[in-house]
Scaffold this motif. Structure first.
Motif, PDB file in Angstrom:
ATOM      1  N   ALA A  27     -14.843   3.183   5.534  1.00 56.40           N
ATOM      2  CA  ALA A  27     -13.954   3.762   6.541  1.00 56.40           C
ATOM      3  C   ALA A  27     -12.606   3.028   6.564  1.00 56.40           C
ATOM      4  N   ARG A  28     -12.651   1.706   6.461  1.00 54.21           N
ATOM      5  CA  ARG A  28     -11.406   0.926   6.491  1.00 54.21           C
ATOM      6  C   ARG A  28     -10.540   1.198   5.266  1.00 54.21           C
ATOM      7  N   LEU A  29     -11.179   1.425   4.143  1.00 55.69           N
ATOM      8  CA  LEU A  29     -10.438   1.585   2.895  1.00 55.69           C
ATOM      9  C   LEU A  29     -10.142   3.041   2.546  1.00 55.69           C
ATOM     10  N   ALA A  30     -10.615   3.955   3.375  1.00 62.78           N
ATOM     11  CA  ALA A  30     -10.483   5.377   3.039  1.00 62.78           C
ATOM     12  C   ALA A  30      -9.040   5.781   2.800  1.00 62.78           C
ATOM     13  N   ALA A  31      -8.119   5.308   3.650  1.00 69.12           N
ATOM     14  CA  ALA A  31      -6.717   5.701   3.519  1.00 69.12           C
ATOM     15  C   ALA A  31      -6.084   5.135   2.252  1.00 69.12           C
ATOM     16  N   TYR A  32      -6.629   4.009   1.766  1.00 73.04           N
ATOM     17  CA  TYR A  32      -6.058   3.349   0.593  1.00 73.04           C
ATOM     18  C   TYR A  32      -6.645   3.859  -0.722  1.00 73.04           C
ATOM     19  N   ALA A  33      -7.830   4.458  -0.650  1.00 69.28           N
ATOM     20  CA  ALA A  33      -8.575   4.792  -1.866  1.00 69.28           C
ATOM     21  C   ALA A  33      -7.817   5.794  -2.722  1.00 69.28           C
ATOM     22  N   GLY A  34      -7.854   5.548  -4.019  1.00 70.24           N
ATOM     23  CA  GLY A  34      -7.215   6.451  -4.964  1.00 70.24           C
ATOM     24  C   GLY A  34      -6.370   5.689  -5.966  1.00 70.24           C
ATOM     25  N   ARG A  35      -5.560   6.428  -6.687  1.00 69.07           N
ATOM     26  CA  ARG A  35      -4.689   5.814  -7.691  1.00 69.07           C
ATOM     27  C   ARG A  35      -3.243   6.078  -7.301  1.00 69.07           C
ATOM     28  N   TRP A  36      -2.444   5.017  -7.350  1.00 68.63           N
ATOM     29  CA  TRP A  36      -1.078   5.057  -6.851  1.00 68.63           C
ATOM     30  C   TRP A  36      -0.103   4.744  -7.986  1.00 68.63           C
ATOM     31  N   VAL A  37       1.075   5.393  -7.934  1.00 71.29           N
ATOM     32  CA  VAL A  37       2.097   5.235  -8.970  1.00 71.29           C
ATOM     33  C   VAL A  37       3.360   4.659  -8.337  1.00 71.29           C
ATOM     34  N   LEU A  38       3.909   3.613  -8.940  1.00 73.99           N
ATOM     35  CA  LEU A  38       5.083   2.928  -8.399  1.00 73.99           C
ATOM     36  C   LEU A  38       6.307   3.842  -8.397  1.00 73.99           C
ATOM     37  N   ASP A  39       6.999   3.881  -7.254  1.00 74.77           N
ATOM     38  CA  ASP A  39       8.304   4.527  -7.147  1.00 74.77           C
ATOM     39  C   ASP A  39       9.346   3.435  -7.369  1.00 74.77           C
ATOM     40  N   GLU A  40       9.745   3.267  -8.614  1.00 72.58           N
ATOM     41  CA  GLU A  40      10.651   2.169  -8.972  1.00 72.58           C
ATOM     42  C   GLU A  40      11.988   2.283  -8.257  1.00 72.58           C
ATOM     43  N   SER A  41      12.495   3.491  -8.120  1.00 70.44           N
ATOM     44  CA  SER A  41      13.826   3.683  -7.536  1.00 70.44           C
ATOM     45  C   SER A  41      13.856   3.316  -6.056  1.00 70.44           C
ATOM     46  N   GLY A  42      12.733   3.464  -5.380  1.00 73.94           N
ATOM     47  CA  GLY A  42      12.706   3.175  -3.951  1.00 73.94           C
ATOM     48  C   GLY A  42      12.210   1.780  -3.621  1.00 73.94           C
ATOM     49  N   SER A  43      11.874   0.993  -4.636  1.00 70.26           N
ATOM     50  CA  SER A  43      11.300  -0.341  -4.424  1.00 70.26           C
ATOM     51  C   SER A  43      12.354  -1.425  -4.594  1.00 70.26           C
ATOM     52  N   SER A  44      12.049  -2.611  -4.096  1.00 71.98           N
ATOM     53  CA  SER A  44      12.925  -3.766  -4.294  1.00 71.98           C
ATOM     54  C   SER A  44      13.051  -4.045  -5.786  1.00 71.98           C
ATOM     55  N   PRO A  45      14.222  -4.500  -6.237  1.00 67.95           N
ATOM     56  CA  PRO A  45      14.355  -4.855  -7.658  1.00 67.95           C
ATOM     57  C   PRO A  45      13.483  -6.047  -8.001  1.00 67.95           C
ATOM     58  N   GLN A  46      13.085  -6.112  -9.243  1.00 66.41           N
ATOM     59  CA  GLN A  46      12.266  -7.237  -9.697  1.00 66.41           C
ATOM     60  C   GLN A  46      13.094  -8.526  -9.650  1.00 66.41           C
ATOM     61  N   THR A  74       3.501 -19.839  -8.584  1.00 72.37           N
ATOM     62  CA  THR A  74       3.586 -18.979  -7.407  1.00 72.37           C
ATOM     63  C   THR A  74       4.575 -17.852  -7.638  1.00 72.37           C
ATOM     64  N   LEU A  75       5.719 -18.159  -8.257  1.00 74.52           N
ATOM     65  CA  LEU A  75       6.691 -17.120  -8.577  1.00 74.52           C
ATOM     66  C   LEU A  75       6.140 -16.129  -9.594  1.00 74.52           C
ATOM     67  N   VAL A  76       5.334 -16.608 -10.545  1.00 76.72           N
ATOM     68  CA  VAL A  76       4.699 -15.704 -11.507  1.00 76.72           C
ATOM     69  C   VAL A  76       3.813 -14.690 -10.778  1.00 76.72           C
ATOM     70  N   VAL A  77       3.053 -15.159  -9.792  1.00 79.30           N
ATOM     71  CA  VAL A  77       2.194 -14.254  -9.011  1.00 79.30           C
ATOM     72  C   VAL A  77       3.049 -13.295  -8.189  1.00 79.30           C
ATOM     73  N   LEU A  78       4.124 -13.811  -7.571  1.00 76.47           N
ATOM     74  CA  LEU A  78       4.990 -12.962  -6.755  1.00 76.47           C
ATOM     75  C   LEU A  78       5.576 -11.807  -7.575  1.00 76.47           C
ATOM     76  N   ARG A  79       5.846 -12.037  -8.865  1.00 74.69           N
ATOM     77  CA  ARG A  79       6.476 -11.031  -9.714  1.00 74.69           C
ATOM     78  C   ARG A  79       5.500  -9.942 -10.184  1.00 74.69           C
ATOM     79  N   ARG A  80       4.221 -10.100  -9.911  1.00 78.08           N
ATOM     80  CA  ARG A  80       3.285  -9.060 -10.324  1.00 78.08           C
ATOM     81  C   ARG A  80       3.709  -7.724  -9.724  1.00 78.08           C
TER      82      ARG A  80
END
Length: 213
Positions: free
Chosen positions: A45-64, A105-111
């Protein structure tokens, strides 16, 4: 007086190496708090909203962020008295360890998964990023350890009310938090870092549901 020389703890390969997943369950939580006892039905029940496969919207996301520079292999030669030798050694090792912690830590942050699969499996969350490694995380606050030639990374789920978070504890100092929220049918991942009092501007990644997912 004595003339002493020390090399850092491992060369660049000791800090940069690709992380491998080791399925090791670790009791307790990475930053305090007790386990959350949930049934399989409650987890689903907790994970129901998250379940599935998601695709990154690069244009709307913070730059790497820029790739961090790995600690360099170097030898330090200093002259110290015999009574100060161990103190100076400890200080140098602590400084080198802090540099390694910050880098990893920065390597993990960049994932930055291009696609992300999320699935409830009993009382665990299957976290399946591409690129990245598929991992199985207990939902009750327990953690797993990612280990390789770099520093171990302890990963666990935490909850802020109904909001799902994933914490990465890197080495002895570093922490990265990923908070996942479903907003108007889209997945927002907010990533923050903390190490030795240093923080960075939160990175926000937006994901859309994969067609047919």
């Amino acid at each position: 007086m004595s003339n002493s020389a020390w090399s850092p703890m491992g060369g660049p390969g000791g800090q940069v190496g690709r992380l491998a997943l080791v399925a090791v369950a670790v009791a307790g939580c990475a930053s305090g708090g007790g386990r959350v006892v949930l049934t399989e039905a409650e987890v689903e029940a907790r994970l129901a909203a998250y379940a599935g496969r998601w695709v990154l919207d690069e244009s709307g996301s913070s730059p790497q962020i820029n790739a961090p520079q790995p600690p360099r292999d170097q030898t330090v030669t200093i002259r110290v008295s015999s009574q100060d030798r161990e103190r100076v050694r400890r200080e140098l090792e602590a400084e080198l360890q802090a540099d390694a912690d910050r880098y990893n830590t920065l390597v993990v942050l960049r994932r930055r998964p291009d696609t992300l699969g999320l699935l409830a499996d009993g009382t665990r969350l299957i976290y399946d990023p591409t690129p990245g490694r598929r991992i199985s995380l207990p939902v009750d606050g327990g953690s797993i350890v990612e280990s390789g030639v770099g520093e171990p990374i302890r990963t666990r789920i935490f909850w802020d009310g109904p909001v799902l978070g994933i914490e990465y504890a890197v080495g002895s100092e570093g922490q990265v938090h990923s908070v996942l929220e479903v907003v108007n049918g889209r997945l927002r991942m907010t990533r923050t870092m903390r190490i030795s009092g240093e923080t960075v501007t939160p990175l926000v990644l937006w994901y859309d549901r994969e067609a047919g997912g």
